[in-house]
Write a protein that holds these residues in place. Sequence first.
Motif, PDB file in Angstrom:
ATOM      1  N   GLU A 115      41.919  25.710  12.645  1.00  0.00           N
ATOM      2  CA  GLU A 115      40.679  25.886  13.370  1.00  0.00           C
ATOM      3  C   GLU A 115      39.567  25.790  12.613  1.00  0.00           C
ATOM      4  O   GLU A 115      39.220  26.135  11.569  1.00  0.00           O
ATOM      5  CB  GLU A 115      40.641  27.365  13.876  1.00  0.00           C
ATOM      6  CG  GLU A 115      39.332  27.660  14.833  1.00  0.00           C
ATOM      7  CD  GLU A 115      39.297  29.071  15.041  1.00  0.00           C
ATOM      8  OE1 GLU A 115      38.221  29.761  14.568  1.00  0.00           O
ATOM      9  OE2 GLU A 115      40.124  29.580  15.834  1.00  0.00           O
TER      10      GLU A 115
ATOM     11  N   LYS B 198      45.234  14.461  23.251  1.00  0.00           N
ATOM     12  CA  LYS B 198      43.848  14.298  23.088  1.00  0.00           C
ATOM     13  C   LYS B 198      43.112  13.707  24.432  1.00  0.00           C
ATOM     14  O   LYS B 198      42.327  14.045  24.646  1.00  0.00           O
ATOM     15  CB  LYS B 198      43.321  13.419  21.884  1.00  0.00           C
ATOM     16  CG  LYS B 198      41.705  13.713  21.550  1.00  0.00           C
ATOM     17  CD  LYS B 198      41.537  12.986  20.306  1.00  0.00           C
ATOM     18  CE  LYS B 198      39.887  13.446  19.972  1.00  0.00           C
ATOM     19  NZ  LYS B 198      39.592  12.631  18.526  1.00  0.00           N
TER      20      LYS B 198
ATOM     21  N   ARG C 130      36.899  23.934  17.095  1.00  0.00           N
ATOM     22  CA  ARG C 130      37.460  22.446  16.891  1.00  0.00           C
ATOM     23  C   ARG C 130      38.798  22.794  16.571  1.00  0.00           C
ATOM     24  O   ARG C 130      39.172  23.487  15.461  1.00  0.00           O
ATOM     25  CB  ARG C 130      36.682  21.799  16.078  1.00  0.00           C
ATOM     26  CG  ARG C 130      35.335  21.442  16.702  1.00  0.00           C
ATOM     27  CD  ARG C 130      34.532  20.776  15.656  1.00  0.00           C
ATOM     28  NE  ARG C 130      35.335  19.414  15.193  1.00  0.00           N
ATOM     29  CZ  ARG C 130      35.047  19.194  13.706  1.00  0.00           C
ATOM     30  NH1 ARG C 130      34.340  19.846  12.840  1.00  0.00           N
ATOM     31  NH2 ARG C 130      35.754  17.930  13.460  1.00  0.00           N
ATOM     32  N   TYR C 131      39.849  21.888  16.955  1.00  0.00           N
ATOM     33  CA  TYR C 131      41.390  21.830  16.504  1.00  0.00           C
ATOM     34  C   TYR C 131      41.563  20.413  16.095  1.00  0.00           C
ATOM     35  O   TYR C 131      42.277  19.813  16.923  1.00  0.00           O
ATOM     36  CB  TYR C 131      42.183  22.531  17.264  1.00  0.00           C
ATOM     37  CG  TYR C 131      42.079  24.022  17.221  1.00  0.00           C
ATOM     38  CD1 TYR C 131      42.758  24.857  16.696  1.00  0.00           C
ATOM     39  CD2 TYR C 131      41.165  24.437  18.259  1.00  0.00           C
ATOM     40  CE1 TYR C 131      42.656  26.282  16.772  1.00  0.00           C
ATOM     41  CE2 TYR C 131      41.139  25.856  18.308  1.00  0.00           C
ATOM     42  CZ  TYR C 131      41.698  26.850  17.491  1.00  0.00           C
ATOM     43  OH  TYR C 131      41.559  28.004  17.755  1.00  0.00           O
ATOM     44  N   PRO C 132      41.155  19.601  14.990  1.00  0.00           N
ATOM     45  CA  PRO C 132      41.157  18.171  14.988  1.00  0.00           C
ATOM     46  C   PRO C 132      42.499  17.829  14.828  1.00  0.00           C
ATOM     47  O   PRO C 132      43.014  16.504  15.172  1.00  0.00           O
ATOM     48  CB  PRO C 132      40.602  18.029  13.586  1.00  0.00           C
ATOM     49  CG  PRO C 132      39.477  19.149  13.525  1.00  0.00           C
ATOM     50  CD  PRO C 132      40.047  20.242  14.092  1.00  0.00           C
TER      51      PRO C 132
ATOM     52  N   LEU D 221      31.084  25.251  18.344  1.00  0.00           N
ATOM     53  CA  LEU D 221      32.286  24.216  18.665  1.00  0.00           C
ATOM     54  C   LEU D 221      33.529  24.926  18.047  1.00  0.00           C
ATOM     55  O   LEU D 221      33.576  24.941  16.792  1.00  0.00           O
ATOM     56  CB  LEU D 221      32.110  22.881  18.312  1.00  0.00           C
ATOM     57  CG  LEU D 221      30.865  22.126  18.791  1.00  0.00           C
ATOM     58  CD1 LEU D 221      30.766  20.779  18.325  1.00  0.00           C
ATOM     59  CD2 LEU D 221      30.751  22.037  20.394  1.00  0.00           C
TER      60      LEU D 221
ATOM     61  N   LEU E 259      35.503  15.312  18.937  1.00  0.00           N
ATOM     62  CA  LEU E 259      35.360  15.735  17.806  1.00  0.00           C
ATOM     63  C   LEU E 259      36.772  16.638  17.421  1.00  0.00           C
ATOM     64  O   LEU E 259      36.956  17.489  16.507  1.00  0.00           O
ATOM     65  CB  LEU E 259      34.101  16.643  17.267  1.00  0.00           C
ATOM     66  CG  LEU E 259      32.991  15.742  17.231  1.00  0.00           C
ATOM     67  CD1 LEU E 259      31.636  16.681  16.927  1.00  0.00           C
ATOM     68  CD2 LEU E 259      33.185  14.451  16.042  1.00  0.00           C
ATOM     69  N   GLY E 260      37.370  17.144  18.482  1.00  0.00           N
ATOM     70  CA  GLY E 260      38.535  18.150  18.578  1.00  0.00           C
ATOM     71  C   GLY E 260      38.228  19.206  19.130  1.00  0.00           C
ATOM     72  O   GLY E 260      38.854  20.403  18.578  1.00  0.00           O
ATOM     73  N   THR E 261      37.055  19.360  19.666  1.00  0.00           N
ATOM     74  CA  THR E 261      36.523  20.693  20.484  1.00  0.00           C
ATOM     75  C   THR E 261      37.386  21.023  21.414  1.00  0.00           C
ATOM     76  O   THR E 261      37.655  20.216  22.280  1.00  0.00           O
ATOM     77  CB  THR E 261      35.261  20.821  20.771  1.00  0.00           C
ATOM     78  OG1 THR E 261      34.133  20.118  19.877  1.00  0.00           O
ATOM     79  CG2 THR E 261      34.705  21.824  21.518  1.00  0.00           C
TER      80      THR E 261
END
Length: 348
Positions: free
Chosen positions: A77, A39, A68-70, A66, A121-123
Amino acid sequence: MASTKGSPAEELDVDGVAVRLSNPDKIYYPRLGPEGGTKRHLVEYYRKMATGGELLRALRDRPTHLQRYPDGVEGEEVFQKRVPVKRPEHVASCEVTFPSKRTADVLRVRSAADIVWAANLGTVTFHPWAVRCPDVDHPDELRIDFDPQPGTDFDDARRVALDIMQPLLDELGLIGFPKTSGGRGLHVYIRIEPRWDFVEVRRAGIALCREIERRSGDRATTAWWKEERGARIFLDFNQNARDKTIASAYSARNTPIGTVSTPVTWEELVSAEPDDFTIATVPALLAGRPDPMAALDDVAHSLDVLLEMAERDAAAGLGDLPYPPNHPKMPGEPKRVQPSRDRDRKGK
């Protein structure tokens, strides 16, 4: 799934704004591992692109969704359209109207810190609208998406863009800016005056795509239904419809090697290889030469020439094409039914 959790949070300085980085050692790109796929690597890539100006230029004042893939690109996703209610004071929003007529407050990118906050945020990928806040009903960007179909690849998309689209744009007096999609596709942007609504901009895009199709020698198609496309490059005209978004310039993608949707010059496109543009390589590329999209805002074109082409097509019997399935039925739109299931067509 490979991941490292529990690493302590840090505070990043992003142009004087403190932005939290949580779980920096968490693995986002398992193939790249802890040496290039954490990350921290993704967020640091976005900090460089944002503070350097390239990504901020692509996103500034645009309502942005966005992707996102936290838990990393191999995890679930989350395609987030609405900006979180709980957010830092520096993160703004603007209201957009979806095809359903519902409205939502969407992220309005105004600073590098907004981008880094979203990355935390995992974007992985930023998806901006082709409009700028507060005028969210009049696009300032015409977007053409060259989408390779089975049996074709990036090189086929490249050749259609170089052999057909670039000379056509020169002929029409329009300036196009190409970028890789981060996958096998190719995008070309044209800056336009924000005088027309989504329906008119999409109509202009259809006219341009149809002319590319006519000149392509059966290498490209505007056929909406997959069963009719064949081994050709699909010119996705519907990327100009309301609430359709494309990965922004300099957005990372959810590919195993962290590819990036990267602007290139027309000269660079001749030999460009999409897999060469990654979160590890793009910063160095930009350190060695300017952003090819730096001049995108220099000239805003009129759509008159393309709308005249659309009128000629209509006079020749070429009307509208199908909208995406999330849109209400539009005036003049043909039936939304696969040709192979169209009883009326079968009966002819």
